[in-house]
Design an enzyme around this catalytic site. Sequence first.
Site, mmCIF file in Angstrom:
data_model
loop_
_atom_site.group_PDB
_atom_site.id
_atom_site.type_symbol
_atom_site.label_atom_id
_atom_site.label_comp_id
_atom_site.label_asym_id
_atom_site.label_seq_id
_atom_site.Cartn_x
_atom_site.Cartn_y
_atom_site.Cartn_z
ATOM 1 N N ASP A 44 64.123 35.047 -13.148
ATOM 2 C CA ASP A 44 62.925 34.954 -13.989
ATOM 3 C C ASP A 44 62.874 36.056 -15.028
ATOM 4 O OD1 ASP A 44 61.842 32.788 -12.809
ATOM 5 O OD2 ASP A 44 60.470 33.889 -11.508
ATOM 6 N N LYS A 65 59.805 32.074 -17.658
ATOM 7 C CA LYS A 65 58.691 31.461 -18.375
ATOM 8 C C LYS A 65 57.864 32.539 -19.052
ATOM 9 C CE LYS A 65 57.906 28.437 -14.471
ATOM 10 N NZ LYS A 65 58.319 29.377 -13.438
ATOM 11 N N MET A 95 48.358 38.835 -14.601
ATOM 12 C CA MET A 95 48.348 37.985 -15.805
ATOM 13 C C MET A 95 47.004 38.089 -16.533
ATOM 14 S SD MET A 95 50.035 34.755 -13.808
ATOM 15 C CE MET A 95 49.081 35.065 -12.338
HETATM 16 C C1 LIG Z 1 53.500 35.174 -12.527
HETATM 17 S S1 LIG Z 1 52.913 36.698 -11.915
HETATM 18 C C2 LIG Z 1 54.170 37.054 -10.755
HETATM 19 C C3 LIG Z 1 53.784 38.118 -9.769
HETATM 20 C C4 LIG Z 1 54.893 38.522 -8.838
HETATM 21 N N1 LIG Z 1 55.294 37.416 -8.005
HETATM 22 C C5 LIG Z 1 54.501 39.698 -7.981
HETATM 23 O O1 LIG Z 1 54.379 39.549 -6.762
HETATM 24 O O2 LIG Z 1 54.326 40.779 -8.536
HETATM 25 C C6 LIG Z 1 53.273 37.769 -13.252
HETATM 26 C C7 LIG Z 1 52.308 38.920 -13.368
HETATM 27 O O3 LIG Z 1 52.631 39.948 -12.445
HETATM 28 C C8 LIG Z 1 52.244 41.187 -12.976
HETATM 29 N N2 LIG Z 1 53.410 42.083 -13.017
HETATM 30 C C9 LIG Z 1 54.632 41.830 -12.539
HETATM 31 N N3 LIG Z 1 55.444 42.889 -12.683
HETATM 32 C C10 LIG Z 1 54.713 43.844 -13.272
HETATM 33 C C11 LIG Z 1 54.981 45.178 -13.690
HETATM 34 N N4 LIG Z 1 56.183 45.748 -13.517
HETATM 35 N N5 LIG Z 1 53.978 45.876 -14.278
HETATM 36 C C12 LIG Z 1 52.769 45.323 -14.454
HETATM 37 N N6 LIG Z 1 52.452 44.083 -14.070
HETATM 38 C C13 LIG Z 1 53.410 43.346 -13.481
HETATM 39 C C14 LIG Z 1 51.687 40.923 -14.355
HETATM 40 O O4 LIG Z 1 50.294 40.803 -14.252
HETATM 41 C C15 LIG Z 1 52.331 39.605 -14.697
HETATM 42 O O5 LIG Z 1 51.593 38.916 -15.675
#
Ligand SMILES: C[S@@+](CC[C@H](N)C(=O)[O-])C[C@H]1O[C@@H](n2cnc3c(N)ncnc32)[C@H](O)[C@@H]1O
Length: 269
Positions: free
Chosen positions: A58, A80, A193
């Site tokens: 991803d 995505k 998000m």
């Molecule tokens: C589709 S969700 C997936 C979440 C992922 N499965 C998790 O457990 O962290 C994507 C969101 O995760 C958050 N996110 C993921 N990695 C991040 C990071 N390194 N710093 C800040 N936000 C993060 C953001 O809010 C992003 O829009």
Amino acid sequence: MNGQEDAANQFIQQELNADQSNLILGEVYLVGGGPGDPELLTLRALRLMQQADVVLYDRLVSDAVMELVRRDAERVYVGKRRSEHAMEQENINQLLVDLAKQGKRVLRLKGGDPFIFGRGGEEIELLAQNNIPFQVVPGITAASGCAAYAGIPLTHRDYAQSVRFVTGHLKSDDPNVSWPELANPTQTLVFYMGLVGLQDICQTLIANGRAATTPVALIEKGTRPDQRVFVSDLTKIVDMICDQDVHAPTLFIVGEVVKLHSNLRWFNE
Ligand SMILES: C[S@@+](CC[C@H](N)C(=O)[O-])C[C@H]1O[C@@H](n2cnc3c(N)ncnc32)[C@H](O)[C@@H]1O
């Protein structure tokens, strides 16, 4: 047994072996790649990353994590963005099945934890229906990773007795969201998000009773070398970041625990 029977038995055995080899299935590893820092991977994740034949990954999987995938594994980007999908979800689900049926060891590598806002459940449903063997490896979700690296404990005996992970894609009039529940002052909220809807989230929380002075933090690229943390309150955060050129991924933390950041910050200091 005469010579003819012997030959017939041998032939049947060969056919059986051939049939079984046709049935040899690959396997799918649904693995959480964590929020970015490769040192946050689990040992199991790393071992499976090293033995996969093909990896579907991803947008949120960091380059540093991708560096640790087996060098000669085939790489397929299926990421995505909000409006742009490299591959539709149904096609990803089907590709996992097809590759496993070809006998491949397939690594499905996702950012954070596959079962938290990660559609991991949808991806393994089709595998289960097709009797494809799979295993799931948890990853450090963005809430845990970003909070730790920003020095913001998500719960604390003096400030927050519970924590709630919320999707930022909700609408102020969404009947599935109980906004008054989100106004509880002793509960930390973590919005995934949430960047695009930030203003709406702040206003709706206040309208439903959360104090306007509630401390908040927006964490950009948490756990990565270029992590930034913006601390403010529900009324001022939008103005604070408007000229800061903030980009996804970001995580939004709401609650009294954010106050602890000024004393407990340690990363990139
Ligand atoms: C589709 S969700 C997936 C979440 C992922 N499965 C998790 O457990 O962290 C994507 C969101 O995760 C958050 N996110 C993921 N990695 C991040 C990071 N390194 N710093 C800040 N936000 C993060 C953001 O809010 C992003 O829009």
